[in-house]
Design an enzyme around this catalytic site. Structure first.
Site, short mmCIF file in Angstrom:
data_model
loop_
_atom_site.label_atom_id
_atom_site.label_comp_id
_atom_site.label_asym_id
_atom_site.label_seq_id
_atom_site.Cartn_x
_atom_site.Cartn_y
_atom_site.Cartn_z
N ALA A 148 -9.48 -5.83 9.48
CA ALA A 148 -8.17 -5.91 10.25
C ALA A 148 -7.27 -4.91 9.25
O ALA A 148 -6.64 -5.47 8.13
CB ALA A 148 -7.58 -7.60 10.21
N GLU A 381 0.62 1.51 5.60
CA GLU A 381 1.87 0.89 6.31
C GLU A 381 1.91 1.53 7.76
O GLU A 381 2.85 1.87 8.28
CB GLU A 381 3.26 1.06 5.54
CG GLU A 381 3.33 0.16 4.35
CD GLU A 381 4.54 0.29 3.58
OE1 GLU A 381 5.47 0.26 4.26
OE2 GLU A 381 4.38 0.06 2.41
#
Ligand SMILES: Cc1cc2nc3c(=O)[nH]c(=O)nc-3n(C[C@H](O)[C@H](O)[C@H](O)COP(=O)(O)OP(=O)(O)OC[C@H]3O[C@@H](n4cnc5c(N)ncnc54)[C@H](O)[C@@H]3O)c2cc1C
Length: 401
Positions: A148, A381
């Site tokens: 993930a 990010e």
């Protein structure tokens, strides 16, 4: 829009330039050659602490901070330009070495989430040691898992309530500075079938039983700071370490809290990419000059194109920060800056590599290091592709998934 730099920020940038030249760049090159992060007991970190780096934005409980109270106007003006100042400082640090910049002590990416979502007790417990550091201290943020990354809603680390405690079970990867951190803000799910609605964040402290198997990842660049995987093997965390407490999640704000953190930090990451790009550009220009390449119109054309793209990227970053400073929504601009700046910086390093030719192939030129360093700026990010998904969703007004 006002992008002017105040004199205090300008002075801090000049101080950083000195630090960068004397310490950051040499340390970054050393870590790259040795292929390992700068160790936490390195004297450089003590020096940073002595210089006042690594401090939190948290000011302590009211009446506790013993720093002299500044005039309300001065504080207001400072607050109004905070994001722009952080952005320019981040860019400058990255110019000298982005890996060394991230290795610096400080509360890390979790600070924003603790500030916005944490209880007063949690802010006090985890951030107050960073008000005035007594020694180098770090905090870390762990969202990503082996399966993930972009799809953060798919995290599998389980949080199971057991009496007054929570039990965490799962694996985390690529968490910056985590093996040296006092605390790690760990994201887990109470029920994977709930997607984002099941997310909770926990403050996991160093030494808690079950927080184990730290493994520093091998990276292609940015080697001066550690990106670390670790395991939570039935890691028992007291109930009071649930970020924000139970009430916070009843308001279903958990995932939004994590995403708000990213909206604030994406322009900073983008500015760091601009810093790497500028560094590559300066090195390229120096190399072209030394090797009498500047008469070649193709070289001049590429220099102009790269310079222009970096400047455009910088303006986008500043706009995103200006909007944040003025409490206006900046989700599109934050994503736009993050989508554009790493691409421009990548072009700057690629151009440098082309100029170097076989010199670049030897692997010991700064531009070659920057070429490897810059790739991560597109990934961290939220990748460029994910930013484009975010922007498209916003621009055509689709509901948030
Ligand atoms: C140097 C470094 C430092 C990091 N530091 C941290 C940290 O401190 N804490 C932390 O939690 N994480 C950290 N990360 C992890 C980082 O956030 C993830 O690597 C990132 O979110 C991408 O996830 P992934 O690597 O699993 O790639 P994936 O999500 O598997 O993506 C693979 C590729 O598919 C593309 N893709 C995926 N989904 C879509 C989509 N819907 N549409 C179009 N394209 C798509 C991506 O853009 C990418 O190109 C770090 C990573 C690196 C490299």
């Amino acid at each position: 829009m006002d992008f002017a730099i105040d004199s205090a920020t300008q002075q801090r940038i000049e101080k950083l330039q000195e630090l960068g030249r004397e310490h950051m760049r040499p340390l970054g090159i050393e870590a790259d050659k040795l292929g390992r992060p700068t160790p936490p007991d390195h004297p450089y970190f003590e020096k940073l602490v002595a210089m006042g780096y690594g401090r939190t934005r948290y000011k302590g409980r009211k009446g506790q901070d013993d720093t002299p109270v500044k005039s309300a106007d001065k504080n207001k003006a400072k607050k109004r330009a905070r994001s722009r100042a952080s952005l320019l400082l981040s860019e400058e640090m990255s110019y000298w070495d982005r890996g060394v910049a991230v290795s610096a002590p400080g509360p890390g990416l979790g600070e924003g989430a603790i500030m916005s979502m944490g209880t007063e007790d949690q802010k006090e417990r985890y951030l107050s040691p960073f008000i005035k550091l007594d020694k180098p201290r770090w905090g870390a943020f762990a969202m990503t898992e082996p399966a993930a990354g972009s799809d953060v809603a798919g995290i599998q680390t389980r949080a199971i309530k057991d009496g007054d405690n929570w039990v965490l079970i799962g694996n985390k990867s690529f968490s910056g500075n985590s093996s040296r951190s006092d605390f790690i803000l760990v994201w887990a799910t109470v029920d994977p079938s709930l997607g984002r609605g099941g997310h909770r964040a926990f403050l996991v402290e160093r030494g808690m039983p079950g927080l184990q198997d730290f493994h520093i990842e091998k990276k292609m660049g940015l080697k001066a700071y550690e990106s670390t995987s670790f395991r939570l093997e039935e890691c028992r965390v007291p109930g009071e370490n649930l970020l924000g407490g139970e009430a916070y999640y009843e308001s279903r704000a958990g995932f939004k809290g994590a995403m708000a953190t990213f909206n604030a930090t994406r322009p900073l990451i983008a500015a760091m990419a601009v810093g790497i790009g500028r560094s590559a550009l300066d090195e390229s220009l120096a190399f072209a000059r030394e090797n009498q390449m500047l008469d070649d119109s193709r070289v001049r054309d590429r220099l102009e194109r790269v310079t222009r793209k970096l400047r455009v990227a910088r303006l986008l970053c500043l706009k995103a920060a200006w909007l944040a400073d003025n409490q206006r929504p900046n989700i599109v601009e934050a994503s736009m800056s993050k989508a554009v700046a790493p691409t421009a910086a990548f072009e700057a390093t690629s151009f440098g590599m082309e100029l170097l030719g076989m010199v670049g192939g030897r692997g010991d030129h700064l531009i070659e290091k920057l070429f490897r360093d810059v790739k991560a700026m597109d990934i961290v990010e939220g990748t460029g592709q994910i930013q484009r998904v975010v922007m498209a969703r916003q621009l055509v007004g689709l509901p948030h998934g």
